[in-house]
Scaffold this active site. Sequence first.
Site: not given
Ligand code: BGC
Length: 258
Positions: A66-67, A93, A159, A163
């Site tokens: 489990d990273v 990843n 998210y 990133k």
């Molecule tokens: C996301 C996707 C999205 C894509 C382009 C990805 O990083 O996980 O949900 O469709 O980017 O926007």
Amino acid sequence: MSDLTGKTVVVTGGNSGIGAAIVDAAAAAGANVVIDYVAHPEIAGQMEQQLDAAAGHNEALAVDADVSRVADLQKLCDAAVTEFGRVDVWVNNAGIETRQSVLDTPEADFDRVIAINLKSAFFGTQIAARQFIAQGGPGVVINVTSVHEDWPMPGNSAYAVSKGGMRMLTRNAACELGPKGIRVVGLGPGAVATPINQGTLDDPAKMRSLDAAIPLGRMAQPDEIAKAAVFLASDDAAYMTATTLFVDGGIMMGSLGL
Ligand code: BGC
């Protein structure tokens, strides 16, 4: 394709989506591959068996880790070293998304996204780099980010934040580790046909508007991202570090449809 013969490549989240494609492509390029997984052990086991049975002198190893836990990341690295004697390429990843806005994101979901996407990449980089240094040689860390390391994704805030953090991890770690012969690069996919996009893949209207926003007119297949990962992992990319290679069909430059 670039050559990875004799190298050992560790891929977190290696039994699904882009991770599984990177495992397959790295093995096809001659590498020993370590498939990290946390769910679906049967898929990881199947991949391990099939890759071991395939032609070539390389081998595969599936590891349950489990990273989001540093101790598990260390276990993953140790398992790779025990099996193959070394690690040459570490691919951060594993990732999830919750599709919530800033207004809607509960603390627990934020923590989970950051732990799986960003904390795992930070400590994965640390553990891999320490291993490269202990081996006395070079090494490569690949952070699989997204176009959303730079491009806002309204409605998917934790998210995008994770990133964005990986983008700075790539740059910062590359500056610190470059003098030790270690490259740290980002790989930024656009929309890819993987389980993370199942909701979109199942919705024809969403697919139409997504395809219309991509200059190349379609989602990527996971192997199209994996080929870029093999290049970044190889000596063909020997002068690349502290940067992200976007493989996105042009989505970031896409039109407004006017
Ligand atoms: C996301 C996707 C999205 C894509 C382009 C990805 O990083 O996980 O949900 O469709 O980017 O926007």
